[in-house]
Design a protein around this motif. Structure first.
Motif, PDB file in Angstrom:
ATOM      1  N   THR A  66       0.841  -1.201   0.000  1.00 19.31           N
ATOM      2  CA  THR A  66       0.000   0.000   0.000  1.00 19.31           C
ATOM      3  C   THR A  66       0.876   1.251   0.000  1.00 19.31           C
ATOM      4  O   THR A  66       2.008   1.230   0.502  1.00 19.31           O
ATOM      5  CB  THR A  66      -0.911   0.043   1.241  1.00 19.31           C
ATOM      6  N   ASN A 125       4.585  -5.653   8.024  1.00 22.54           N
ATOM      7  CA  ASN A 125       4.060  -5.951   6.678  1.00 22.54           C
ATOM      8  C   ASN A 125       3.910  -7.445   6.437  1.00 22.54           C
ATOM      9  O   ASN A 125       3.905  -7.890   5.291  1.00 22.54           O
ATOM     10  CB  ASN A 125       4.984  -5.350   5.618  1.00 22.54           C
ATOM     11  N   SER A 180       1.452  -9.686   7.726  1.00 21.16           N
ATOM     12  CA  SER A 180       0.167 -10.287   8.067  1.00 21.16           C
ATOM     13  C   SER A 180      -0.502 -10.892   6.836  1.00 21.16           C
ATOM     14  O   SER A 180      -0.208 -10.498   5.706  1.00 21.16           O
ATOM     15  CB  SER A 180      -0.764  -9.236   8.672  1.00 21.16           C
ATOM     16  N   PRO A 181      -1.428 -11.830   7.024  1.00 15.70           N
ATOM     17  CA  PRO A 181      -2.195 -12.361   5.892  1.00 15.70           C
ATOM     18  C   PRO A 181      -2.949 -11.269   5.134  1.00 15.70           C
ATOM     19  O   PRO A 181      -3.091 -11.338   3.914  1.00 15.70           O
ATOM     20  CB  PRO A 181      -3.150 -13.348   6.560  1.00 15.70           C
ATOM     21  N   GLU A 182      -3.411 -10.261   5.856  1.00 10.09           N
ATOM     22  CA  GLU A 182      -4.101  -9.148   5.192  1.00 10.09           C
ATOM     23  C   GLU A 182      -3.164  -8.437   4.218  1.00 10.09           C
ATOM     24  O   GLU A 182      -3.556  -8.087   3.094  1.00 10.09           O
ATOM     25  CB  GLU A 182      -4.618  -8.158   6.240  1.00 10.09           C
ATOM     26  N   MET A 183      -1.934  -8.225   4.657  1.00  4.87           N
ATOM     27  CA  MET A 183      -0.951  -7.602   3.773  1.00  4.87           C
ATOM     28  C   MET A 183      -0.661  -8.498   2.567  1.00  4.87           C
ATOM     29  O   MET A 183      -0.440  -8.016   1.456  1.00  4.87           O
ATOM     30  CB  MET A 183       0.338  -7.309   4.543  1.00  4.87           C
ATOM     31  N   ARG A 228      -2.787 -10.487   1.112  1.00  3.16           N
ATOM     32  CA  ARG A 228      -3.911 -10.337   0.182  1.00  3.16           C
ATOM     33  C   ARG A 228      -3.832  -9.007  -0.557  1.00  3.16           C
ATOM     34  O   ARG A 228      -4.165  -8.911  -1.748  1.00  3.16           O
ATOM     35  CB  ARG A 228      -5.228 -10.471   0.942  1.00  3.16           C
ATOM     36  N   GLU A 229      -3.380  -7.953   0.138  1.00  2.00           N
ATOM     37  CA  GLU A 229      -3.172  -6.651  -0.516  1.00  2.00           C
ATOM     38  C   GLU A 229      -2.115  -6.775  -1.613  1.00  2.00           C
ATOM     39  O   GLU A 229      -2.233  -6.186  -2.695  1.00  2.00           O
ATOM     40  CB  GLU A 229      -2.737  -5.609   0.508  1.00  2.00           C
ATOM     41  N   ARG A 262      -3.550  -8.378  -4.727  1.00  4.06           N
ATOM     42  CA  ARG A 262      -4.341  -7.414  -5.494  1.00  4.06           C
ATOM     43  C   ARG A 262      -3.454  -6.449  -6.271  1.00  4.06           C
ATOM     44  O   ARG A 262      -3.710  -6.137  -7.431  1.00  4.06           O
ATOM     45  CB  ARG A 262      -5.281  -6.638  -4.559  1.00  4.06           C
ATOM     46  N   ARG A 290       4.514 -16.884  10.681  1.00  2.63           N
ATOM     47  CA  ARG A 290       3.889 -15.802   9.917  1.00  2.63           C
ATOM     48  C   ARG A 290       4.449 -15.749   8.503  1.00  2.63           C
ATOM     49  O   ARG A 290       3.739 -15.429   7.551  1.00  2.63           O
ATOM     50  CB  ARG A 290       4.089 -14.465  10.631  1.00  2.63           C
ATOM     51  N   VAL A 339      -0.700 -17.668   1.502  1.00  2.00           N
ATOM     52  CA  VAL A 339      -1.740 -16.821   0.922  1.00  2.00           C
ATOM     53  C   VAL A 339      -1.415 -16.509  -0.538  1.00  2.00           C
ATOM     54  O   VAL A 339      -2.283 -16.591  -1.415  1.00  2.00           O
ATOM     55  CB  VAL A 339      -1.899 -15.515   1.722  1.00  2.00           C
ATOM     56  N   LYS A 393      -3.469 -17.934  -4.063  1.00  2.00           N
ATOM     57  CA  LYS A 393      -4.021 -16.996  -5.044  1.00  2.00           C
ATOM     58  C   LYS A 393      -3.319 -17.109  -6.403  1.00  2.00           C
ATOM     59  O   LYS A 393      -3.548 -16.295  -7.303  1.00  2.00           O
ATOM     60  CB  LYS A 393      -3.896 -15.559  -4.523  1.00  2.00           C
TER      61      LYS A 393
END
Length: 352
Positions: A222, A267, A269-272, A274-275, A278, A307, A314, A318
């Protein structure tokens, strides 16, 4: 000061020799002594006439960076602190692989980009390296392998050491052209990788040359986070960088490599993850994950292995190719982000 012959391109060497009253073809002889044979003594250019050797010795020299200190890791990685002619210093790292060595090359003394996780960035920018200083790192490393009669040859070159290569583009280009000369070091473009922290200037120009592959030091998916850990993002926003990379010329089946340094709790995390998926969905990409190597004075920690595995999984789920680079040379501060060229003035040449 005498002309350093390793700073000259092949055509510049031709011009230099013509200026001494010699025929242009003499450049091929001298060039082979410089690059194929790695000879630093002009008097030893045995198939060159005595008169030319005398003229060269008067006007020129063969000057390599001086090895001020060398360190060898328990994993076989070798790090060289190299003193330059003006007493500035750089570091270059020779990394053993299964069947060859890879050399991590510096392009600047220090770095102007100030990435918060990088020891080199804390040095600030001192100056650009000349073509001869860039290439001299290869000559030093190759001689080190020759002296040890290594069964493994130096095969791969990565411009991932100190400095931002695209901010020293003219000298970098001169070095790359010399690297490809068939009577010189003769490296294939497939064996050369340039890493940028996200500089757009000269990016497309480098791609058009076909002189090497590109890797992007991304480290954040990001704009907000990238700007926080990499100040370059303030002048080259992530959207602009990705737009430039989307137009970057690639060969068939070639992909861009994105380097992603995992910082504990920042930086990773699984959320990162997924970001990141994208962000990279519109370019041909593969990801090289790197677990952070702690550096004194740098306010980050190494990520938990669990982690790291979760982050990688992840990406894989994808459909994004993601490899985990095993850091080498951490015990001698030779791993990613650890180069800082300290102690150059006081260091004396030594062997481990």
């Amino acid at each position: 000061m005498k002309t350093n012959l390793v700073d000259l391109s092949f055509h510049e060497l031709e011009t230099f020799l013509v200026g001494l009253g010699e025929a242009p073809y003499r450049a091929r002889q001298v060039w082979q002594w410089l690059w194929q044979k790695g000879c630093r003594d002009i008097a030893a250019f045995s198939d060159v006439s005595k008169s030319l050797r005398a003229a060269l010795a008067e006007k020129a020299e063969v000057r390599w960076p001086e090895v001020a200190r060398e360190q060898v890791s328990t994993d076989g990685t070798a790090k060289f602190l190299l003193r330059l002619a003006d007493a500035e210093a750089i570091e270059t790292v020779l990394i053993p692989e299964k069947d060859h060595y890879t050399l991590c090359l510096s392009t600047q003394v220090g770095c102007a980009l100030g990435c918060t996780f990088c020891a080199t960035g804390k040095m600030g920018f001192r100056r650009n390296l000349t073509p001869g200083e860039i290439l001299g790192q290869i000559l030093v490393a190759r001689q080190w392998l020759w002296d040890r009669e290594s069964p493994l040859a130096l095969r791969n070159l990565v411009f991932m050491g100190m400095g931002e290569p695209l901010l020293n583009y003219d000298n970098l280009l001169a070095a790359l052209e010399a690297l490809h000369h068939p009577q010189g070091l003769d490296f294939s473009s497939r064996r050369i990788t340039l890493s940028t922290a996200g500089i757009i200037k000269n990016l497309a120009t480098f791609g058009a040359t076909g002189l090497g592959s590109l890797a992007i030091s991304l480290h954040a998916p990001t704009q907000e986070l990238r700007e926080r850990i990499m100040p370059v993002a303030k002048t080259v926003p992530l959207d602009d960088l990705m737009a430039a990379l989307n137009k970057y010329p690639l060969k068939p089946r070639e992909r861009l490599t994105f380097e992603y340094l995992l910082l504990d709790g920042i930086n990773d995390s699984p959320e990162m993850a997924r970001e990141l998926v994208r962000l990279l969905s519109h370019v041909k990409a593969k990801v090289n994950l790197i677990a952070f190597n702690p550096v004194p004075g740098i306010p980050y920690g190494a990520p938990d292995p669990g982690r790291v595995e979760a982050f990688q999984e992840v990406l894989r789920q994808k459909g994004l190719t993601a490899t985990l680079r095993k850091s080498k040379g951490a015990d001698i501060a030779a791993a990613c982000g650890q180069l800082r060229a300290e102690g150059a003035a006081a260091a004396t040449a030594q062997t481990p």
